[in-house]
Design a protein around this motif. Sequence first.
Motif, PDB file in Angstrom:
ATOM      1  N   GLU A  43       0.842  -1.205   0.000  1.00 35.42           N
ATOM      2  CA  GLU A  43       0.000   0.000   0.000  1.00 35.42           C
ATOM      3  C   GLU A  43       0.875   1.253   0.000  1.00 35.42           C
ATOM      4  N   VAL A  46       2.229   1.813  -3.468  1.00 28.61           N
ATOM      5  CA  VAL A  46       1.172   2.355  -4.341  1.00 28.61           C
ATOM      6  C   VAL A  46       1.006   3.850  -4.087  1.00 28.61           C
ATOM      7  N   LEU A  60      -4.384   2.850 -13.865  1.00 31.66           N
ATOM      8  CA  LEU A  60      -4.157   1.622 -13.104  1.00 31.66           C
ATOM      9  C   LEU A  60      -3.214   0.667 -13.817  1.00 31.66           C
ATOM     10  N   ALA A  64       0.008  -0.674 -12.039  1.00 30.77           N
ATOM     11  CA  ALA A  64       0.209  -2.124 -11.887  1.00 30.77           C
ATOM     12  C   ALA A  64       1.610  -2.516 -12.358  1.00 30.77           C
ATOM     13  N   THR A  67       4.292  -1.343  -9.892  1.00 32.49           N
ATOM     14  CA  THR A  67       4.297  -2.028  -8.602  1.00 32.49           C
ATOM     15  C   THR A  67       4.383  -3.544  -8.750  1.00 32.49           C
ATOM     16  N   ALA A  69       2.240  -5.591  -9.891  1.00 27.88           N
ATOM     17  CA  ALA A  69       0.992  -6.195  -9.420  1.00 27.88           C
ATOM     18  C   ALA A  69       0.118  -6.572 -10.602  1.00 27.88           C
ATOM     19  N   ARG A  73      -5.166  -7.664  -8.265  1.00 28.62           N
ATOM     20  CA  ARG A  73      -4.578  -7.364  -6.958  1.00 28.62           C
ATOM     21  C   ARG A  73      -4.559  -5.865  -6.711  1.00 28.62           C
ATOM     22  N   LEU A  74      -4.114  -5.116  -7.714  1.00 27.73           N
ATOM     23  CA  LEU A  74      -4.050  -3.662  -7.556  1.00 27.73           C
ATOM     24  C   LEU A  74      -5.438  -3.082  -7.333  1.00 27.73           C
ATOM     25  N   SER A  75      -6.417  -3.545  -8.073  1.00 27.07           N
ATOM     26  CA  SER A  75      -7.784  -3.049  -7.932  1.00 27.07           C
ATOM     27  C   SER A  75      -8.301  -3.278  -6.516  1.00 27.07           C
TER      28      SER A  75
END
Length: 171
Positions: A43, A46, A60, A64, A67, A69, A73-75
């Motif tokens: 977190e 992000v 996003l 993603a 990170t 991700a 997962r990111l959502s």
Amino acid sequence: MDEVRWLSPEELHTWVKLEVIAELLPAALDQPLQREHNLTHFEYIVLAQLSEATDRTMPLTVLAARTSATLPRLSHVIRRLEDRGLVVRSTSEFDRRVTLATLTDAGWERVVESAPTHVASVRDIVIDRLTADQLRSLGAITDAMLAALDPDDRKGLRRVCDEKAPHPPSP
């Protein structure tokens, strides 16, 4: 079929230590952030990525990639951050198919207040445990590994490393 190039005892010993570090490091970085700021390390990453983006906003899909991700997962993480008022999600005015994440003022404050905790953990676990020569060696080692793991610079590290060293965001 090619013959397997088995690891020598020294190579195996080094590899096993790297595997253990890769397993232990995320939890070690999580603990102080969770304890002091109610954030996981992911977190925090992000929020930090959004804090460095233009208008504190990023698609996003880009977030993603930065990170490492998956979008699901990111959502999920973005939804949790939204529920805490740290991020808002919106649709791009230029392309309705693009979902944007924007760091709120509360999210900005959380990044600014938690950055010192994160840096202290990084120093305690890695940086301050190494001599200057070891740190340079680690830099060369990670460069060599990243050339294989992220040849297209999805994480944007070449961009970050070409700029001045990362530091806490300024208001």
